[in-house]
Design a protein around this motif. Structure first.
Motif, PDB file in Angstrom:
ATOM      1  N   ARG A   1     -10.406   6.448   3.938  1.00 20.61           N
ATOM      2  CA  ARG A   1     -10.402   5.209   3.141  1.00 20.61           C
ATOM      3  C   ARG A   1     -11.104   5.408   1.800  1.00 20.61           C
ATOM      4  O   ARG A   1     -11.963   6.279   1.643  1.00 20.61           O
ATOM      5  CB  ARG A   1     -11.100   4.086   3.901  1.00 20.61           C
ATOM      6  CG  ARG A   1     -12.561   4.339   4.075  1.00 20.61           C
ATOM      7  CD  ARG A   1     -13.343   3.178   4.656  1.00 20.61           C
ATOM      8  NE  ARG A   1     -14.760   3.495   4.618  1.00 20.61           N
ATOM      9  CZ  ARG A   1     -15.399   4.214   5.519  1.00 20.61           C
ATOM     10  NH1 ARG A   1     -14.756   4.682   6.557  1.00 20.61           N
ATOM     11  NH2 ARG A   1     -16.680   4.474   5.383  1.00 20.61           N
TER      12      ARG A   1
ATOM     13  N   TRP B   1      -6.017   4.550   5.039  1.00 19.73           N
ATOM     14  CA  TRP B   1      -4.793   5.217   5.484  1.00 19.73           C
ATOM     15  C   TRP B   1      -5.024   5.854   6.855  1.00 19.73           C
ATOM     16  O   TRP B   1      -6.093   6.442   7.095  1.00 19.73           O
ATOM     17  CB  TRP B   1      -4.404   6.352   4.541  1.00 19.73           C
ATOM     18  CG  TRP B   1      -3.936   5.987   3.176  1.00 19.73           C
ATOM     19  CD1 TRP B   1      -2.646   5.737   2.781  1.00 19.73           C
ATOM     20  CD2 TRP B   1      -4.732   5.879   1.970  1.00 19.73           C
ATOM     21  NE1 TRP B   1      -2.595   5.485   1.428  1.00 19.73           N
ATOM     22  CE2 TRP B   1      -3.858   5.562   0.906  1.00 19.73           C
ATOM     23  CE3 TRP B   1      -6.100   6.029   1.704  1.00 19.73           C
ATOM     24  CZ2 TRP B   1      -4.297   5.387  -0.396  1.00 19.73           C
ATOM     25  CZ3 TRP B   1      -6.544   5.844   0.408  1.00 19.73           C
ATOM     26  CH2 TRP B   1      -5.649   5.526  -0.634  1.00 19.73           C
TER      27      TRP B   1
ATOM     28  N   PRO C   1      -4.779  -5.059   5.911  1.00 15.48           N
ATOM     29  CA  PRO C   1      -3.905  -5.490   4.806  1.00 15.48           C
ATOM     30  C   PRO C   1      -4.596  -6.451   3.836  1.00 15.48           C
ATOM     31  O   PRO C   1      -4.399  -6.349   2.615  1.00 15.48           O
ATOM     32  CB  PRO C   1      -2.732  -6.170   5.538  1.00 15.48           C
ATOM     33  CG  PRO C   1      -2.700  -5.521   6.879  1.00 15.48           C
ATOM     34  CD  PRO C   1      -4.136  -5.250   7.219  1.00 15.48           C
TER      35      PRO C   1
ATOM     36  N   TYR D   1      -6.772  -4.597   1.456  1.00 12.35           N
ATOM     37  CA  TYR D   1      -5.959  -3.973   0.394  1.00 12.35           C
ATOM     38  C   TYR D   1      -5.562  -5.028  -0.642  1.00 12.35           C
ATOM     39  O   TYR D   1      -5.708  -4.810  -1.852  1.00 12.35           O
ATOM     40  CB  TYR D   1      -4.713  -3.305   0.990  1.00 12.35           C
ATOM     41  CG  TYR D   1      -3.855  -2.672  -0.078  1.00 12.35           C
ATOM     42  CD1 TYR D   1      -4.172  -1.422  -0.593  1.00 12.35           C
ATOM     43  CD2 TYR D   1      -2.757  -3.354  -0.619  1.00 12.35           C
ATOM     44  CE1 TYR D   1      -3.405  -0.849  -1.603  1.00 12.35           C
ATOM     45  CE2 TYR D   1      -1.991  -2.783  -1.627  1.00 12.35           C
ATOM     46  CZ  TYR D   1      -2.316  -1.533  -2.116  1.00 12.35           C
ATOM     47  OH  TYR D   1      -1.570  -0.976  -3.130  1.00 12.35           O
TER      48      TYR D   1
ATOM     49  N   PRO E   1      -0.345   3.344   5.963  1.00 12.94           N
ATOM     50  CA  PRO E   1      -1.099   2.208   6.504  1.00 12.94           C
ATOM     51  C   PRO E   1      -1.039   2.236   8.032  1.00 12.94           C
ATOM     52  O   PRO E   1      -0.016   2.614   8.607  1.00 12.94           O
ATOM     53  CB  PRO E   1      -0.355   0.977   5.961  1.00 12.94           C
ATOM     54  CG  PRO E   1       0.450   1.480   4.812  1.00 12.94           C
ATOM     55  CD  PRO E   1       0.762   2.912   5.089  1.00 12.94           C
TER      56      PRO E   1
ATOM     57  N   GLN F   1       0.831  -1.202   0.000  1.00 11.34           N
ATOM     58  CA  GLN F   1       0.000   0.000   0.000  1.00 11.34           C
ATOM     59  C   GLN F   1       0.870   1.259   0.000  1.00 11.34           C
ATOM     60  O   GLN F   1       1.760   1.398   0.844  1.00 11.34           O
ATOM     61  CB  GLN F   1      -0.901   0.003   1.239  1.00 11.34           C
ATOM     62  CG  GLN F   1      -1.793   1.231   1.301  1.00 11.34           C
ATOM     63  CD  GLN F   1      -2.727   1.230   2.492  1.00 11.34           C
ATOM     64  OE1 GLN F   1      -3.101   0.182   2.990  1.00 11.34           O
ATOM     65  NE2 GLN F   1      -3.105   2.394   2.956  1.00 11.34           N
TER      66      GLN F   1
END
Ligand SMILES: CC(C)(COP(=O)(O)OP(=O)(O)OC[C@H]1O[C@@H](n2cnc3c(N)ncnc32)[C@H](O)[C@@H]1OP(=O)(O)O)[C@@H](O)C(=O)NCCC(=O)NCCS
Length: 207
Positions: free
Chosen positions: A95, A81, A70, A73, A28, A16
């Motif tokens: 987000r 974030w 995670p 993502y 992140p 990310q």
């Protein structure tokens, strides 16, 4: 029949990305952030106008939520974030929830109450919208806010979004039905605003 999805997932980098703005780092979240998330998101005034934050905020929920990010993502479902100052202070979260079929995304955010009205959300959201259009080639980014939350509406207007509709009594929050304002911006509109700002040598969009 072609069942292949549009290639949004392929536009995501394996890790990310961190986004940087003048005052902020969007990065992140990690398990070390859980206590701060719990404290900031745990304020009733922050939870009250969000779709999903509960109140009281259950102990341990922040850690579970952060641990799930995670894989969201990696599955190209959501990019979340943490919003931090360049000195590292974490102050909020933002987000994009991705819809690869329609090639659009919904943006959502919260900022801890001690940090409201400093332009932080607008600055973070501008970077996220730029990422969504310029890096992911999304066609549209939209966001919803409760009609009794004009600060969020102001953030979206400053980004150049338009109000597209009003969904009456669409949300139920803390047992009360709430009218929801729908706002959005198209890639073509974002590009036009960028061109206009460039030709006028102004910051885009206005903050
Ligand atoms: C909405 C929220 C994210 C805004 O964050 P922020 O960092 O304070 O936002 P910004 O400072 O970038 O912009 C806020 C704008 O709203 C304006 N504003 C604040 N309260 C307002 C009110 N009651 N009426 C009208 N405008 C208001 C501010 O003046 C500012 O506009 P300006 O720059 O033109 O003066 C923050 O209030 C928050 O986290 N609220 C709780 C969670 C939430 O509602 N999330 C959004 C769900 S849709």
């Amino acid at each position: 029949m072609n069942l292949e999805l549009p290639p949004l997932a392929r536009k995501l980098s394996p890790e990310q990305p961190t986004l940087k703005t003048g005052r902020l780092v969007l990065r992140p979240l990690g398990s070390a952030d859980a206590a701060t998330v719990e404290r900031l998101a745990g304020e009733k005034d922050v939870a009250s106008t969000t779709r999903l934050l509960p109140h009281p905020y259950p102990p341990g929920m922040a850690e579970q939520w952060i641990a799930a990010l995670p894989s969201l993502y990696q599955r190209a479902e959501m990019i979340n974030w943490g919003i931090a100052l360049v000195d590292g202070l974490l102050l909020g979260s933002i987000r994009l929830t991705l819809n690869p079929v329609d090639n659009h995304a919904e943006m959502g955010y919260w900022v801890g109450k001690p940090y409201w009205n400093n332009g932080y959300c607008t600055e973070a959201a501008r970077a996220v919208v730029a990422y969504g259009f310029d890096k992911l080639d999304l066609e549209r980014i939209y966001a919803n806010y409760m009609a009794r939350n004009p600060a969020s509406g102001r953030v979206l207007m400053k980004l150049g979004m338009q109000q597209e509709g009003l969904l009456r009594r669409h949300r139920r929050k803390f047992g009360r039905y709430e009218d929801l304002v729908v706002c959005g911006i198209l890639r073509s509109e974002w590009q036009r605003l960028k061109r206009e700002a460039r030709s006028e040598s102004t910051t885009f969009p206005q903050s």
